[in-house]
Design an enzyme around this catalytic site. Structure first.
Site, mmCIF file in Angstrom:
data_model
loop_
_atom_site.group_PDB
_atom_site.id
_atom_site.type_symbol
_atom_site.label_atom_id
_atom_site.label_comp_id
_atom_site.label_asym_id
_atom_site.label_seq_id
_atom_site.Cartn_x
_atom_site.Cartn_y
_atom_site.Cartn_z
ATOM 1 N N HIS A 186 1.881 -2.276 5.489
ATOM 2 C CA HIS A 186 2.400 -1.272 4.565
ATOM 3 C C HIS A 186 1.896 0.134 4.883
ATOM 4 O O HIS A 186 0.768 0.336 5.320
ATOM 5 C CB HIS A 186 2.027 -1.640 3.122
ATOM 6 C CG HIS A 186 0.549 -1.758 2.900
ATOM 7 N ND1 HIS A 186 -0.248 -0.692 2.570
ATOM 8 C CD2 HIS A 186 -0.279 -2.826 2.952
ATOM 9 C CE1 HIS A 186 -1.495 -1.085 2.415
ATOM 10 N NE2 HIS A 186 -1.546 -2.393 2.653
ATOM 11 N N ASP A 187 2.773 1.105 4.686
ATOM 12 C CA ASP A 187 2.444 2.535 4.793
ATOM 13 C C ASP A 187 2.056 2.963 6.203
ATOM 14 O O ASP A 187 1.436 4.012 6.393
ATOM 15 C CB ASP A 187 1.325 2.907 3.809
ATOM 16 C CG ASP A 187 1.659 2.518 2.379
ATOM 17 O OD1 ASP A 187 2.606 3.089 1.818
ATOM 18 O OD2 ASP A 187 0.985 1.616 1.830
ATOM 19 N N GLY A 235 -2.784 -1.569 6.945
ATOM 20 C CA GLY A 235 -2.148 -0.560 6.119
ATOM 21 C C GLY A 235 -2.600 0.850 6.441
ATOM 22 O O GLY A 235 -3.748 1.095 6.784
#
Length: 261
Positions: free
Chosen positions: A121-122, A139
């Site tokens: 994520h991200d 992340g």
């Protein structure tokens, strides 16, 4: 005209561009957008608020857009954006963003993600990067343009890697890598400039300037930030980029002065 295998499932609402090929038993959920001339292999899952650009090749058993592997995720609307002309090989896993990281994962153009790569994520990835088999980005990791990550290499969350840098295979990276540099080891530390990559992209004069700056930064006795401050306004854009990356690092540079250079 798109070529969709009769066993593939395309939910109502999904937007499929022209000349898209979707293989057998693949599943495309309702909020997905897929650009023209993209090829999707069999048994592929693409879901969530995911936008995929033009001319991508996605191979079988990839999972793209599934919810973040983050216990803080509570069902918020998050996003995954993939640019154009990327190659995403078998069993790759790519997650969207989270609220705490800006709600977006973004991959640029012309990247090669080999088999079993994980993009968490991200994560933000630039253009023309190569991630070899089993590379794992936690992340909030950020990659510049032209970055190479060797196989079986985990990258710690929030690490930043600059343009044309390389992380050797089977390394474990927990700190930032300045542009143009090479790191290796577990834990990974700077081993020099990524000269092979530089010779493919920069003229000899720029490489020589980078060699001089690298030696000043990482081989001398002066504090790293002091040297970086002296180089940050260099007339050579690449030297200035290297120095400013060092100054702006939040996790610290993957560097040990005690090494034999």
């Amino acid at each position: 005209m798109s070529k969709i295998h009769p066993t593939a499932i395309i939910e109502d609402g999904a937007i499929i561009g022209e000349n898209v090929s979707i293989g057998a038993y693949s599943y495309i959920s309702k909020d997905v957008k897929i650009g023209d001339n993209t090829t999707i292999g069999s048994h592929t899952l693409i879901e969530g608020n995911t936008t995929i650009g033009k001319g991508n090749q996605i191979f079988s058993h990839a999972v793209i857009g599934s919810i973040p592997q983050d216990l803080k995720y509570a069902g918020e609307r998050v996003e995954l954006i993939i640019g154009d002309n990327n190659k995403i090989r078998e069993f790759t896993l790519i997650n969207p963003g989270t609220k705490g990281g800006g709600s977006i994962t973004k991959i640029g153009n012309g990247n090669l993600l080999m088999g079993y790569v994980h993009i968490a994520h991200d994560v933000i990835i630039g253009n023309r990067c190569i991630l070899a088999n089993g590379a794992t980005l936690a992340g909030h990791v950020e990659l510049g343009d032209g970055v190479v990550i060797g196989g079986l290499t985990p990258i710690h969350q929030f690490v930043k890697i600059g343009d044309l840098a390389m992380v050797a295979g089977a390394s474990a990276l927990s700190q930032d890598v300045p542009p143009y540099c090479l790191v290796e080891g577990n834990r990974a530390y700077l081993r020099g400039l990524n000269l092979t990559g530089l010779r493919r992209h920069l003229p000899k004069e720029d490489i020589n300037m980078l060699k001089k700056a690298y030696k000043e930064l990482f081989s001398g006795k002066m504090p790293l930030r002091d040297v970086a401050n002296s180089l940050k306004n260099s007339p050579n854009e690449h030297v200035a980029k290297l120095a400013n990356f060092v100054l702006n690092s939040k996790r610290g540079i993957a560097f040990k002065r005690s090494q034999d250079w």
